[in-house]
Design a protein around this motif. Structure first.
Motif, PDB file in Angstrom:
ATOM      1  N   ARG A 112      -6.334 -38.635  43.392  1.00  0.00           N
ATOM      2  CA  ARG A 112      -6.236 -40.075  43.117  1.00  0.00           C
ATOM      3  C   ARG A 112      -4.789 -40.543  43.147  1.00  0.00           C
ATOM      4  NH1 ARG A 112     -10.162 -41.376  37.927  1.00  0.00           N
ATOM      5  NH2 ARG A 112     -11.984 -42.083  39.117  1.00  0.00           N
ATOM      6  N   THR A 115      -3.394 -40.398  46.835  1.00  0.00           N
ATOM      7  CA  THR A 115      -3.982 -41.347  47.789  1.00  0.00           C
ATOM      8  C   THR A 115      -3.937 -42.790  47.307  1.00  0.00           C
ATOM      9  OG1 THR A 115      -6.218 -41.091  46.848  1.00  0.00           O
ATOM     10  CG2 THR A 115      -5.569 -39.564  48.618  1.00  0.00           C
ATOM     11  N   MET A 117      -6.217 -44.027  45.510  1.00  0.00           N
ATOM     12  CA  MET A 117      -7.622 -44.461  45.499  1.00  0.00           C
ATOM     13  C   MET A 117      -8.301 -44.045  44.202  1.00  0.00           C
ATOM     14  SD  MET A 117      -8.890 -43.347  49.306  1.00  0.00           S
ATOM     15  CE  MET A 117      -8.097 -43.930  50.792  1.00  0.00           C
ATOM     16  N   LYS A 118      -8.992 -44.977  43.573  1.00  0.00           N
ATOM     17  CA  LYS A 118      -9.776 -44.629  42.389  1.00  0.00           C
ATOM     18  C   LYS A 118     -10.955 -43.748  42.774  1.00  0.00           C
ATOM     19  CE  LYS A 118     -12.127 -46.600  38.362  1.00  0.00           C
ATOM     20  NZ  LYS A 118     -12.499 -47.849  37.653  1.00  0.00           N
ATOM     21  N   HIS A 119     -11.530 -44.046  43.947  1.00  0.00           N
ATOM     22  CA  HIS A 119     -12.655 -43.259  44.459  1.00  0.00           C
ATOM     23  C   HIS A 119     -12.278 -42.709  45.843  1.00  0.00           C
ATOM     24  CE1 HIS A 119     -15.042 -44.825  41.174  1.00  0.00           C
ATOM     25  NE2 HIS A 119     -14.719 -46.063  41.538  1.00  0.00           N
ATOM     26  N   PRO A 120     -11.551 -41.585  45.900  1.00  0.00           N
ATOM     27  CA  PRO A 120     -11.114 -41.040  47.192  1.00  0.00           C
ATOM     28  C   PRO A 120     -12.298 -40.704  48.093  1.00  0.00           C
ATOM     29  CG  PRO A 120      -9.989 -39.946  45.362  1.00  0.00           C
ATOM     30  CD  PRO A 120     -11.081 -40.767  44.764  1.00  0.00           C
ATOM     31  N   THR A 121     -12.164 -41.006  49.354  1.00  0.00           N
ATOM     32  CA  THR A 121     -13.198 -40.660  50.328  1.00  0.00           C
ATOM     33  C   THR A 121     -13.089 -39.176  50.677  1.00  0.00           C
ATOM     34  OG1 THR A 121     -11.765 -41.143  52.211  1.00  0.00           O
ATOM     35  CG2 THR A 121     -13.054 -42.980  51.293  1.00  0.00           C
ATOM     36  N   SER A 124     -10.132 -38.652  52.871  1.00  0.00           N
ATOM     37  CA  SER A 124      -8.841 -38.643  52.190  1.00  0.00           C
ATOM     38  C   SER A 124      -8.648 -37.347  51.398  1.00  0.00           C
ATOM     39  CB  SER A 124      -8.697 -39.860  51.272  1.00  0.00           C
ATOM     40  OG  SER A 124      -9.636 -39.811  50.217  1.00  0.00           O
TER      41      SER A 124
END
Length: 279
Positions: A112, A115, A117-121, A124
């Motif tokens: 997190r 990246t 991102m709170k919700h990494p893909t 990612s």
């Protein structure tokens, strides 16, 4: 994915610290070292913390022990993850031994951070794993652990993996009993000896005693355990989260205050620096 090392260690082989050679020298034999010290060249060049405002004030040098202290929930491990990401970016080989969180939780939080991102893909996550794989190792164990196994792991990490920065999270999971000051002293003293003998920088996360208020920023003497714990350290950082501001943000998403800090990272000891800066 990232390498874990728990099954690879021969604990018996690394259970004894190699004999260290101590020398007694005359002053004249140290004159070159003294001149190098005066030029600011004696201590090996260290690496930077992630935050630009600290770059001229403090470095993490080889063969040092750094303590990271703070109350439960104030972000010690979170900040440590950010520091390790920065060290990896600077090309340093790191190992995290986090005994309070499962390795996957530690890595997910670092993903997190890396990246944003709170919700990494999944894409990612793959990219993060590929980027960090050669620079990050994980000691795969959760819960209390025998001190001698942690110390053996430190020696193994340096000798076999060539680790440059090693994180132990945290002191109280390695020593039984908060009041066993002799055990704490012996453990930290040995950790410091390993750092000195191997050149590895060791980061040790510690809890602080319960403060009277969430508004109270801890000081170095608040770190739990024997006073020897901080005595052996080269650097001591204390982490404090502004819980009151965090609560206001939670209640009102649009709440914003430029003056009041979200958190404070304070350096209260910097043995090989010119000062002890506050952040």
């Amino acid at each position: 994915m990232f390498k874990n090392i728990v099954s690879d260690i021969d604990f018996q082989e690394y259970s004894e610290l190699h004999n260290l050679v101590y020398e007694v020298s005359q002053l004249s034999e140290l004159s070159d070292d003294l001149k190098a010290f005066a030029r600011g060249e004696y201590f090996a060049k260290g690496v930077k913390l992630p935050w630009e405002k600290t770059h001229q004030q403090v470095e993490l040098r080889p063969a040092e022990l750094t303590l990271w202290g703070g109350s439960t929930g104030h972000g010690k491990s979170l900040i440590m993850g950010q520091v390790i990401l920065s060290l990896m970016e600077q090309g340093k080989k790191c190992l995290i031994a986090s005994f309070e969180m499962p390795p996957v939780s530690t890595l997910f939080r670092m993903t997190r951070q890396a990246t944003g991102m709170k919700h990494p893909t999944e894409l990612s996550i793959d990219a993060f794993a590929k980027w960090g794989n050669e620079h990050l190792y994980i000691y795969k164990h959760t819960g209390m652990v025998e001190a001698n196994k942690v110390l053996a792991m430190c020696r193994y990490a340096s000798e076999q993996l060539k680790i440059e920065h090693l994180v132990i999270d945290n002191l109280m999971t390695c020593v039984n009993g908060e009041d066993d000051y002799n055990a704490q002293k012996n453990f930290v003293a040995t950790v410091k000896s390993i750092a000195l003998s191997t050149g590895m920088h060791i980061h040790l996360i510690c809890h602080v005693r319960k403060v009277s208020s969430e508004k109270e920023i801890p000081i170095m003497s608040d770190i739990k355990g024997s006073s020897a714990v901080t005595s052996f350290a080269d650097n001591v950082f204390l982490v404090w989260k502004n819980a009151e501001k965090a609560q206001k943000v939670a209640e009102n998403y649009h709440y914003f205050d430029r003056i009041e800090p979200d958190a404070i990272l304070r350096c209260t000891k910097n043995r090989n620096g010119e000062s002890t800066p506050l952040y």
